[in-house]
Design a protein around this motif. Structure first.
Motif, PDB file in Angstrom:
ATOM      1  N   GLY A 173       0.832  -1.200   0.000  1.00  0.00           N
ATOM      2  CA  GLY A 173       0.000   0.000   0.000  1.00  0.00           C
ATOM      3  C   GLY A 173       0.861   1.243   0.000  1.00  0.00           C
ATOM      4  N   ALA A 231       0.990   4.003  -2.808  1.00  0.00           N
ATOM      5  CA  ALA A 231       0.292   5.233  -2.418  1.00  0.00           C
ATOM      6  C   ALA A 231       0.696   6.447  -3.254  1.00  0.00           C
ATOM      7  CB  ALA A 231       0.482   5.493  -0.934  1.00  0.00           C
ATOM      8  N   TRP A 243      -1.400   5.362   2.468  1.00  0.00           N
ATOM      9  CA  TRP A 243      -1.355   3.903   2.328  1.00  0.00           C
ATOM     10  C   TRP A 243      -2.674   3.236   2.676  1.00  0.00           C
ATOM     11  CZ3 TRP A 243      -2.001   0.543   6.408  1.00  0.00           C
ATOM     12  CH2 TRP A 243      -1.913   1.100   7.698  1.00  0.00           C
ATOM     13  N   GLN A 244      -3.457   3.845   3.563  1.00  0.00           N
ATOM     14  CA  GLN A 244      -4.722   3.213   3.940  1.00  0.00           C
ATOM     15  C   GLN A 244      -5.658   3.062   2.735  1.00  0.00           C
ATOM     16  OE1 GLN A 244      -3.292   5.716   5.562  1.00  0.00           O
ATOM     17  NE2 GLN A 244      -3.578   5.588   7.786  1.00  0.00           N
ATOM     18  N   ALA A 287      -4.746   2.786  -0.437  1.00  0.00           N
ATOM     19  CA  ALA A 287      -4.218   1.743  -1.309  1.00  0.00           C
ATOM     20  C   ALA A 287      -4.541   0.363  -0.746  1.00  0.00           C
ATOM     21  CB  ALA A 287      -2.715   1.917  -1.483  1.00  0.00           C
ATOM     22  N   VAL A 288      -4.395   0.211   0.582  1.00  0.00           N
ATOM     23  CA  VAL A 288      -4.705  -1.077   1.201  1.00  0.00           C
ATOM     24  C   VAL A 288      -6.198  -1.388   1.061  1.00  0.00           C
ATOM     25  CG1 VAL A 288      -4.821  -2.313   3.406  1.00  0.00           C
ATOM     26  CG2 VAL A 288      -2.764  -1.059   2.782  1.00  0.00           C
ATOM     27  N   LEU A 321      -6.771  -2.647  -2.274  1.00  0.00           N
ATOM     28  CA  LEU A 321      -6.272  -4.021  -2.413  1.00  0.00           C
ATOM     29  C   LEU A 321      -7.270  -5.015  -1.832  1.00  0.00           C
ATOM     30  CD1 LEU A 321      -2.470  -3.697  -1.622  1.00  0.00           C
ATOM     31  CD2 LEU A 321      -3.486  -4.616  -3.707  1.00  0.00           C
TER      32      LEU A 321
END
Lengths: 677, 239
Positions: free
Chosen positions: A563, A567, A578-579, A581-582, A585
């Protein structure tokens, strides 16, 4: 099928051939009891059904050939049927015909007979014939055709034993290919081509090859050419043009006309009182008068679709929720139990978050798929589906798709998984592929929670409008992608395949037929797509769990690192943390999980909206929703795309394409929006 | 022409044009496939064409036309198409033979003859489109029966019984007897024929879809739906 226990002589291989709607599957189900092995014909996505049954001391292997009208290679279906019959050395081919429409139905049988195939003519739907007081002199028909004739009525299970007996009796019959007299001129041409073919090593009879060459059968021309007999091809061309110029013949027309002439003479000699067209079709016609009526046609179609949709997704939804809750409870209980025996945390998580939620992710689709396909097979068996295509064809034609693509498009709003599976009724492979590829862009109901969460926080006053624009965007991207694919991808290029579609008479479907078909779909989903979905869930679990020292799905796990890595890519789209992107995912497992992931990462339901407000602006929230709508179809959709296209190439293509489109659109929205806000 | 192109170079130029119409870029192997020759022959031909300033072709790259070359290629292509049309549509030669003979004619005939042939083809096309001349129909009738069509009235119409029209022009409830299926529609023709649309079969328009297309016809006792696009290929006699 190689089975050591099967000894030749005790095993009879049978293929069922016949026109679509001739009752072939009903015969197949009646013979095999509905237990079939469903697969694909090699290299293509056409379904292949095989079954076996025992009768007396024999074991029967039955293959259900695709429904075809002839054996000239106009479509994949016909090519499959011809190749299989010629190359598999079958004992018997049963030609299943709708005896209420003998003229067209007998054409296929005549093709088999000309090919020298050991065939049995099965006059199916004999009960309807009886009702109409039509008598068929089967003895005479046997004589004239030189092939055994049986009468069956598969829905009433009549005549099945006679059929089995007949198969046993005729399995070793030596037969001569049927000779139809094509008239002096054409026979002369056939003779010349035959001479030029002398010594040819082909599984087809030489006369058959000659006729097909004169007819201009592309496949046969290729095959003969490859055998080193280009001269015969040229000879056929020469003979053909000689006749065309000399006599004004169009050979292809003339040959087919002669075959129909032959069939007509058989019917004249063997069938007493052919019912007139009018009395034959009244009931069906009356229904059609309403169902395809100028004013009522589209509303009726819309209503049926709406009803299907509602029942599938509301009733299916109840079961799906139940299954979801059940697996959620199971995961929790397992966690508690693992804790009680002091098992390590990773094991508990592997069983709970990995295996149990993986199985759950597969089964949660099952009720929807079963209910939907029960409806669709009912409508198909009744004969309505071709009417729906008839009614909608023009509208779909405008965007380069056939009428039959409409149903998958609409079903996509519920769930792309059954929608993609329903594309199977589209007969042209090109159109079917295109329909499948654009389906993921139709906004399914699993994306709704994502929209609801974001619009509820960022667009309180005009939630509806924002939702509407997202759904429209999905449709627009689907339509434009269809146009793009059609103009750039060679395999999808060209106009919509011609529409030459039979509108079969309405029939009352049998419960058995519908349930067998429904169960087959469900089973296939579990077997093929299910494996991929399960594997995907386990993979995500692994990424979210390693290294072991970190908390599940936190910043320092593999998924967190991925992530973080990705990002920055989303900086241009407005959500470079990153949150997000995660969450995306995890959204690959199922799009609604995006919501849950944000919940976990931003510290529970309560803190969620505050955190979201901190991280997102209305604009970046919108671009994130665009991304959620378009990027990679969920793992289940990827699974069925693979299952239905039978190709990793197309599956990968659409996954990558949608990812790119999602990113481009989200970025475009954010960048353009930034200019104005 | 200040430069003389050999027959084979003309064919190459036209071949490249055909490839460029189908594909975005022209690769050597596409030309080889179109012309049905081996790659080395293509390389030689391209060299000659490039020397004449008709195309440009750098090693390892795609082939492109110069303006002059494009003009020349278009001319050649149009000429080929007209001759093909003359043979195929007007005389009714088969596709295969028409292609072969067109190829010979375009190289061997004198320019002025070709010119007139072009004009004649255009004229026939226009007159049959407007329906002012019955030459094409009459010629077809003559080819089929060996007789000159009887003139029914002063207006020069052919006898009513030979009045033919595409199935797509019949209205709901009207019937027609199939006369023939048009040529040059590829596999669709065979498909229609095998489903029973052979000459002599009577069809009736039963329904038209709510949006005006497709149509539903009754043929051999069953219902078949076709788009008008497909129905247009079926020529019927109204009855």
């Amino acid at each position: 099928m190689t089975n050591a226990l099967i000894t030749k002589g005790k095993t009879i291989s049978v293929a069922l051939a016949g026109n679509p709607n001739a009752g072939k599957s009903t015969i197949f189900n009646a013979l095999t009891g509905g237990r079939a092995h469903v697969g694909n014909w090699p290299g293509v996505t056409v379904e292949k059904k095989e079954g076996r049954f025992k009768y007396k001391e024999y074991e029967f292997l039955v293959t259900d050939l695709p429904g075809t009208y002839s054996l000239t290679a106009y479509s994949i279906d016909e090519r499959i049927a011809r190749d299989y019959v010629i190359k598999e050395k079958l004992d018997v081919v049963v030609s299943v015909t709708d005896s209420t429409n003998l003229e067209r139905n007998l054409y296929l049988l005549v093709s088999f007979l000309e090919l020298g195939v050991n065939s049995i003519l099965d006059l199916n739907m004999a009960d309807i014939l009886e009702q109409r007081k039509v008598r068929v002199n089967t003895k005479k028909m046997e004589e004239l055709l030189g092939t055994p004739v049986v009468m069956t009525s598969a829905t009433k299970k009549a005549g099945l034993n006679e059929l089995k007996e007949m198969i046993i009796r005729s399995k070793d019959r030596k037969i001569q290919p049927l000779r139809i007299d094509y008239g002096k001129e054409i026979e002369g041409a056939i003779k010349k081509v035959k001479e030029s073919l002398s010594g040819v090593n082909s599984p087809y009879p030489v006369r058959f090859l000659s006729i097909k060459l004169l007819e201009g059968d592309v496949e046969i021309i290729k095959e003969v050419g490859e055998l080193g007999y280009e001269r015969s091809v040229e000879s056929a061309m020469h003979e053909g043009s000689r006749l065309e110029v000399g006599f004004g013949y169009d050979l292809e027309t003339e040959i087919i006309e002669r075959r129909y002439g032959f069939i007509e003479s058989i019917i004249r000699q063997c069938v007493r009182r052919v019912p007139t067209i009018e009395e034959k079709l009244t009931v069906s016609d009356k229904i059609d008068g309403i169902v395809t009526n100028k004013w009522l046609g589209i509303p009726i179609f819309a209503f049926l679709l709406w009803a299907t949709f509602q029942l599938t997704f509301t009733v299916g939804g109840i079961f799906a929720d139940f299954i979801d809750t059940f697996f959620g409870w199971l995961a929790e209980s397992s966690a508690i139990w693992f804790a009680s025996i002091g098992a390590p945390g990773w094991l508990s998580s592997f069983v709970g978050d990995g295996i149990i939620s993986g199985v759950g992710a597969v089964f949660v689709f099952l009720p929807t798929i079963l209910i939907l396909f029960a409806f669709l097979s009912f409508l198909e068996d009744v004969g309505y589906m071709s009417r729906a295509a008839f009614v909608m064809d023009k509208a779909m034609h405008a965007i380069g798709l056939p009428g039959k693509s409409f149903i998958p498009m609409i079903l996509g709003f519920g769930c792309n998984v059954p929608a993609i599976m329903s594309a199977r009724t589209i007969s042209s492979e090109k159109d079917r592929l295109l329909t499948i590829l654009i389906n993921p862009f139709i906004s399914c109901s699993a994306r709704l929670p994502v929209y609801v969460m974001f619009t509820g926080i960022f667009f309180k006053s005009n939630q509806g409008v924002v939702l509407f624009t997202l759904y429209m965007l999905g449709i627009v991207v689907a339509v434009l992608s269809a146009k793009l694919f059609k103009s750039t991808i060679p395999k999808l290029k060209g106009p919509v395949s011609p529409l030459v579609m039979e509108l079969p008479p309405y029939r009352i479907p049998t419960l058995k037929g519908v349930s067998i078909h429904t169960w087959e779909r469900g089973r296939e989903f579990l077997k093929k797509a299910g494996t991929i979905i399960f594997a995907g869930v386990i993979l995500i679990w692994l990424l979210a769990s390693f290294p072991m020292s970190s908390e599940y799905a936190s910043e320092t796990t593999l998924i967190g690192l991925i992530g973080k890595f990705f990002a920055p890519l989303f900086r241009a789209a407005g959500f470079p943390f990153w949150q997000a992107a995660v969450a995306l995912l995890f959204g690959i497992i199922a799009k609604e999980i995006v919501v849950g992931t944000f919940g976990t990462l931003f510290g529970g339901e309560g803190a969620l909206s505050a955190s979201l407000l901190k991280y997102f602006t209305p604009l970046s929230a919108y671009s994130f929703m665009v991304m959620s709508l378009l990027y990679i179809p969920c793992i289940a959709a990827i699974g069925v795309i693979y299952r239905e296209t039978n190709s990793w190439k197309w599956t990968t293509f659409i996954t990558v394409y949608s990812l790119v489109i999602g990113w481009v659109m989200a970025t475009a929205v954010y960048q353009l929006g930034s200019l104005f806000i | 022409m200040e430069y003389a192109l050999s027959e084979s170079l003309e064919d190459y130029l036209m071949g490249i044009f055909i490839v460029s119409k189908q594909n975005k870029v022209v690769r050597l192997k596409d030309i080889a496939k179109e012309r049905q020759v081996k790659l080395p022959s293509v390389v030689n031909a391209l060299k000659e064409l490039a020397e004449k300033g008709l195309i440009s072709h750098e090693r390892y790259s795609y082939v492109t036309f110069t303006d002059k070359g494009l003009n020349e290629a278009k001319k050649l292509y149009d000429r080929h198409k007209t001759v093909f049309k003359f043979l195929y549509e007007i005389l009714g030669v088969t596709e295969f033979i028409a292609e072969k003979d067109a190829h010979r004619m375009e190289h061997d005939l004198t320019a002025s003859t070709l010119d007139l042939l072009t004009k004649f083809t255009e004229f026939m096309e226009m007159s049959s489109k407007r329906g002012e001349s019955r030459f094409p129909e009459q010629f077809k009738y003559f080819m089929e029966t060996g007789k000159f069509p009887e003139i029914k009235s002063k207006e020069g119409g052919i006898m009513e019984k030979t009045k033919e029209k595409p199935l797509s022009e019949l209205k709901r409830g009207e019937s027609g007897k199939i006369v023939r299926i048009k040529k040059g529609i590829g596999a669709l023709k065979g498909r229609l024929l095998t489903m029973g649309a052979v000459p002599g079969t009577v069809v009736r328009i039963k329904k038209v879809a709510p949006l005006g297309d497709p149509i539903d016809i009754l043929i051999l006792g069953y219902h078949l739906s076709l788009r008008k696009e497909e129905a247009e290929k079926i020529i019927v006699q109204e009855i």
